[in-house]
Design a protein around this motif. Structure first.
Motif, PDB file in Angstrom:
ATOM      1  N   SER A   6      30.256   1.232  28.773  1.00 17.49           N
ATOM      2  CA  SER A   6      30.124   2.225  29.918  1.00 17.49           C
ATOM      3  C   SER A   6      30.494   4.212  29.754  1.00 17.49           C
ATOM      4  O   SER A   6      30.322   4.244  31.033  1.00 17.49           O
ATOM      5  CB  SER A   6      31.004   1.272  31.227  1.00 17.49           C
ATOM      6  N   PRO A  10      25.151   4.452  32.070  1.00 14.43           N
ATOM      7  CA  PRO A  10      25.379   4.156  33.340  1.00 14.43           C
ATOM      8  C   PRO A  10      26.172   3.035  33.894  1.00 14.43           C
ATOM      9  O   PRO A  10      26.686   3.513  35.087  1.00 14.43           O
ATOM     10  CB  PRO A  10      24.309   5.321  33.714  1.00 14.43           C
ATOM     11  N   ALA A  12      27.880   0.408  36.311  1.00 17.28           N
ATOM     12  CA  ALA A  12      29.712   0.128  36.178  1.00 17.28           C
ATOM     13  C   ALA A  12      30.115  -0.752  35.144  1.00 17.28           C
ATOM     14  O   ALA A  12      29.394  -2.163  35.585  1.00 17.28           O
ATOM     15  CB  ALA A  12      29.563  -0.163  38.418  1.00 17.28           C
ATOM     16  N   GLU A  20      38.038   7.201  28.379  1.00 18.00           N
ATOM     17  CA  GLU A  20      38.410   7.344  29.812  1.00 18.00           C
ATOM     18  C   GLU A  20      39.504   8.316  30.351  1.00 18.00           C
ATOM     19  O   GLU A  20      39.857   8.769  30.786  1.00 18.00           O
ATOM     20  CB  GLU A  20      37.748   6.629  30.749  1.00 18.00           C
ATOM     21  N   ARG A 185      29.738   8.444  39.275  1.00 15.56           N
ATOM     22  CA  ARG A 185      29.472   6.959  39.098  1.00 15.56           C
ATOM     23  C   ARG A 185      29.492   5.852  40.189  1.00 15.56           C
ATOM     24  O   ARG A 185      28.941   5.219  39.216  1.00 15.56           O
ATOM     25  CB  ARG A 185      31.697   6.783  38.373  1.00 15.56           C
ATOM     26  N   ILE A 267      26.710   9.543  31.566  1.00 14.62           N
ATOM     27  CA  ILE A 267      28.162   9.866  33.254  1.00 14.62           C
ATOM     28  C   ILE A 267      29.171  11.050  32.234  1.00 14.62           C
ATOM     29  O   ILE A 267      29.464  12.163  32.947  1.00 14.62           O
ATOM     30  CB  ILE A 267      28.808   8.476  33.872  1.00 14.62           C
ATOM     31  N   TYR A 268      29.535  11.240  30.971  1.00 12.57           N
ATOM     32  CA  TYR A 268      30.238  12.680  30.924  1.00 12.57           C
ATOM     33  C   TYR A 268      29.653  13.115  29.551  1.00 12.57           C
ATOM     34  O   TYR A 268      30.607  14.187  29.037  1.00 12.57           O
ATOM     35  CB  TYR A 268      31.641  11.653  29.546  1.00 12.57           C
TER      36      TYR A 268
END
Length: 340
Positions: A6, A10, A12, A20, A185, A267-268
């Motif tokens: 993840s 994307p 969850a 992370e 997120r 997402i990053y």
């Protein structure tokens, strides 16, 4: 079907991967390791938020835009004008800038998002150009080429005073980036986020199954504009100045470059690409003020050729998957169905 961890996916997840934790520990550590560069660090965090807002619509909804700087600029000018009007509370002023940018997105979204491909790109480019020229002509409001200066705000929460060294600005921008990331997120990992990915892959099929495609696109467009407007508001507060560059097409293009460097659809991707771009640009400009763009171009070519999905893709292949988060929730649901 096999899914990526993840950190890249994307959807969850049920946990947080080590990578992370390291990612968010780095800006915290930078506060102590680079105390003389916190003002520059605040600019990196602002651009990270801006690139992240662009990644929301480009990477997850498939909205290709060349006018995203319009929302950044609206947020910056709105926050500056609020200050010059005599209101100096920073948090609500930033929220106001984001909300006004979202209002603009809701106003133009029903028209712009009817288009796709090259037509969509040209329309967003035209809207950005109109806003840029309007800001230039209405100098009585925006300051024109001279911009708006003398922007001041009260201490944050009445306790943390602004300083030229950037300690307060850095922590303030990092807090906003983290809050907006949590919004990002949770959004892309929700059923709404999955619907957006379906629209990105095949909008016609989503319409056939009864999904309100236009409504989904307008909603995510407004959320992305809100995030970009917040970034613009932060820029006005941190620098104390707003000029025409906040509406320039260069800012829109730089946002796309940051996103491509980091990884579209991750997402990053936005934060990673923005940080690398800003640091590399600063290094290259100091090394060669006249040819720094060549350094950026060569690095971008390298990433595009060898990274399946930008720097995130390179990291995905180079680092062990054990560093990342547990499998996404959707895959677990799918496996349970197969066993039953």
């Amino acid at each position: 079907m096999k899914r990526e961890p993840s950190f890249y996916n994307p959807a969850a997840s049920n946990g947080i991967g080590l990578i992370e934790v390291v990612f968010w520990a780095l800006p915290v550590a930078a506060y102590f390791v680079f105390p003389d560069n916190l003002s520059f660090g605040a600019q990196i965090l602002i651009m990270s938020l801006y690139a992240m807002s662009l990644g929301l619509i480009l990477g997850f909804a498939g909205i290709v835009t060349l006018g995203h700087a319009a929302f950044f600029g609206i947020g910056a000018y709105s926050t500056a004008l609020i200050s010059l009007a005599g209101y100096h509370e920073p948090i609500t002023a930033t929220l106001a800038g984001g909300l006004l940018a979202a209002v603009l997105a809701c106003a133009v979204g029903p028209i712009v998002l009817r288009l796709s491909g090259l037509s969509l790109m040209m329309m967003t480019l035209a809207i950005g150009a109109v806003l840029f020229e309007a800001a230039n002509k209405f100098s009585w409001l925006t300051g024109g080429e001279n911009g708006l200066s003398g922007i001041e705000f009260d201490p944050i929460l009445g306790m943390f005073r602004w300083s030229v060294f950037g300690q307060t600005s850095y922590v303030y921008c990092l807090a906003w980036l983290f809050v907006m990331f949590l919004l990002f997120r949770s959004l892309v990992g929700s059923p709404f986020g999955l619907a957006l990915q379906g629209v990105r892959e095949n909008a016609l099929r989503m319409r056939l199954v009864g999904a309100p495609v236009s409504r989904h696109l307008i909603k995510v467009y407004a959320v992305s504009a809100f995030m970009a407007g917040v970034a613009g508001g932060l820029s006005a507060q941190v620098t104390g100045f707003v000029g025409l560059d906040v509406l320039a097409i260069d800012l829109s293009i730089n946002g796309i470059i940051m996103l491509v460097l980091g990884g579209v659809g991750s997402i990053y991707g936005g934060p990673v690409g923005a940080a690398v771009y800003m640091i590399l640009k600063d290094f290259a400009a100091n090394w060669d003020p006249y040819n720094w763009m060549a350094v950026i171009g060569l690095f971008l070519i390298f990433v595009v050729l060898f990274g399946k999905n930008g720097l995130i893709g390179l990291g995905q292949r180079a680092l062990p998957k054990s560093l990342f988060v547990s499998l996404p929730r959707l895959e677990k649901v799918e496996s349970r169905r197969q066993t039953t």
